[in-house]
Design an enzyme around this catalytic site. Structure first.
Site, short mmCIF file in Angstrom:
data_model
loop_
_atom_site.label_atom_id
_atom_site.label_comp_id
_atom_site.label_asym_id
_atom_site.label_seq_id
_atom_site.Cartn_x
_atom_site.Cartn_y
_atom_site.Cartn_z
N PHE A 106 2.64 20.94 27.26
CA PHE A 106 1.26 21.33 26.81
C PHE A 106 1.34 22.24 25.90
O PHE A 106 0.91 22.15 24.70
CB PHE A 106 0.41 21.38 28.16
CG PHE A 106 -0.04 20.17 28.95
CD1 PHE A 106 -1.05 19.25 28.40
CD2 PHE A 106 0.78 19.77 29.76
CE1 PHE A 106 -1.19 18.05 29.04
CE2 PHE A 106 0.71 18.50 30.91
CZ PHE A 106 -0.44 17.76 30.12
N HIS B 270 -2.63 18.13 40.34
CA HIS B 270 -3.45 17.81 39.16
C HIS B 270 -3.71 16.23 38.99
O HIS B 270 -4.04 15.77 38.05
CB HIS B 270 -2.82 18.34 37.88
CG HIS B 270 -2.98 19.66 37.84
ND1 HIS B 270 -2.17 20.69 36.85
CD2 HIS B 270 -3.84 20.72 38.61
CE1 HIS B 270 -2.75 22.10 37.17
NE2 HIS B 270 -3.71 22.06 38.20
N CYS C 27 -18.76 3.68 42.73
CA CYS C 27 -18.39 2.86 43.87
C CYS C 27 -17.11 3.34 44.33
O CYS C 27 -16.61 2.85 45.40
CB CYS C 27 -18.49 1.60 43.31
SG CYS C 27 -17.27 0.92 42.36
N CYS D 58 -20.02 -2.33 40.31
CA CYS D 58 -21.40 -1.74 40.97
C CYS D 58 -22.35 -1.80 39.83
O CYS D 58 -22.13 -2.09 38.74
CB CYS D 58 -21.09 -0.41 41.62
SG CYS D 58 -20.44 0.82 40.49
N SER E 143 4.92 27.91 33.69
CA SER E 143 4.68 29.42 33.32
C SER E 143 3.87 30.22 34.25
O SER E 143 3.78 31.24 34.25
CB SER E 143 4.06 29.49 31.80
OG SER E 143 2.90 28.76 32.07
N ASN F 221 12.93 28.54 34.41
CA ASN F 221 11.74 28.12 33.31
C ASN F 221 12.34 28.71 32.23
O ASN F 221 12.83 30.08 32.25
CB ASN F 221 10.57 28.74 33.90
CG ASN F 221 9.43 28.16 33.00
OD1 ASN F 221 9.24 27.34 32.61
ND2 ASN F 221 8.60 29.34 32.45
#
Length: 257
Positions: free
Chosen positions: A36, A118, A129, A154, A202, A225
């Site tokens: 990201f 997430h 519903c 619904c 991170s 990382n």
């Protein structure tokens, strides 16, 4: 890669019997999935607010189109890092994987004890519903139904109440694990861990970023990382800024299990 550091981490993992692993986008980039926040990440293509609950409600079609193009990777396969974690779980080293990722690659690799903190991009749910839709079904609905994001299973007077939302945690949103019970379960896992392994994150997005601080005093924290994290200089923390696949392969070879 520093030999002494590798030897130390190998020893820590070898002696551990209850490793909790925290993973982020960095472990999936080696499967061809964009992260990201890097220079080539998803947020370079569009502003961060697109992945917000508010944007989803205001622009459901545009949200879905962005998600299909940038978040949904049905053909992606687990890489060597995922496979080694599956091996370590099977060997009794890894007890739980808590991931920020929504791609399902840990499960594809065979890991059983995975918490998708997430959420997942594989399904979507009617907010009224609770009817579940596969992402493949939502793709087909987008091509064949004008208001494809509205549930017709619904009925309510307000269509927004029947929006079908992807089962991912958006900004301004909460998820299955964002409850007192969910947090308590995760913090207990970390509290009883004898080693915490961080891969490809991170550790800057709360509340996920707070999890390492709940390990017991003296429990080692191993971070693999490429970039820096807020925990890098803490005591009992071992930082390797290298490829996850390459590093885990080396550690696994030295473990000899």
């Amino acid at each position: 890669m520093e030999n002494k550091l590798i030897e130390t981490c190998t020893s820590l993992i070898k002696n551990a019997k209850n490793i909790v692993v925290l993973t982020g986008a960095g472990i999936s980039t080696e499967s061809g999935i964009k992260d990201f926040r890097s220079r080539s990440g998803v947020y370079q293509l569009a502003p961060e607010y697109i992945l917000s609950l508010d944007y989803f409600y205001r622009n459901p079609r545009e949200f879905y189109q962005f998600a299909f193009e940038n978040l949904y990777h049905p053909d992606a396969v687990p890489n060597v890092g995922h496979k080694i974690l599956e091996k370590w779980e099977k060997d009794g080293k890894v007890s739980h994987i808590i991931t920020q990722n929504i791609d399902g690659l840990h499960q594809k690799a065979g890991n059983k004890n995975v918490i998708e903190f997430h959420g997942t991009i594989k399904t979507a749910t009617c907010l009224h519903c609770g009817k579940s839709y596969s992402t493949e079904e939502m793709e087909n609905r987008l091509e064949t139904i004008d208001e494809f994001y509205i549930c017709y299973h619904c009925d309510t007077s307000d269509k927004r109440e029947r929006f079908i939302k992807p089962d991912v945690v958006l900004f301004g949103d909460t998820g299955k694990w964002f409850t007192v019970e969910g947090f308590d379960a995760i913090l207990h896992m970390i509290d009883v861990a004898d080693c915490v392994l961080v891969l490809g994150t991170s550790l800057k997005v709360t509340p996920f970023s707070t999890f390492p601080q709940y390990r017991r005093k003296g429990i080692p924290l191993i971070i693999i990382n490429i970039g820096e994290t807020p925990y890098d200089t803490e005591r009992n923390t071992y930082v390797i800024q290298e490829s996850i696949g390459k590093t885990l392969t080396l550690l696994d070879q030295k473990l000899g299990i």
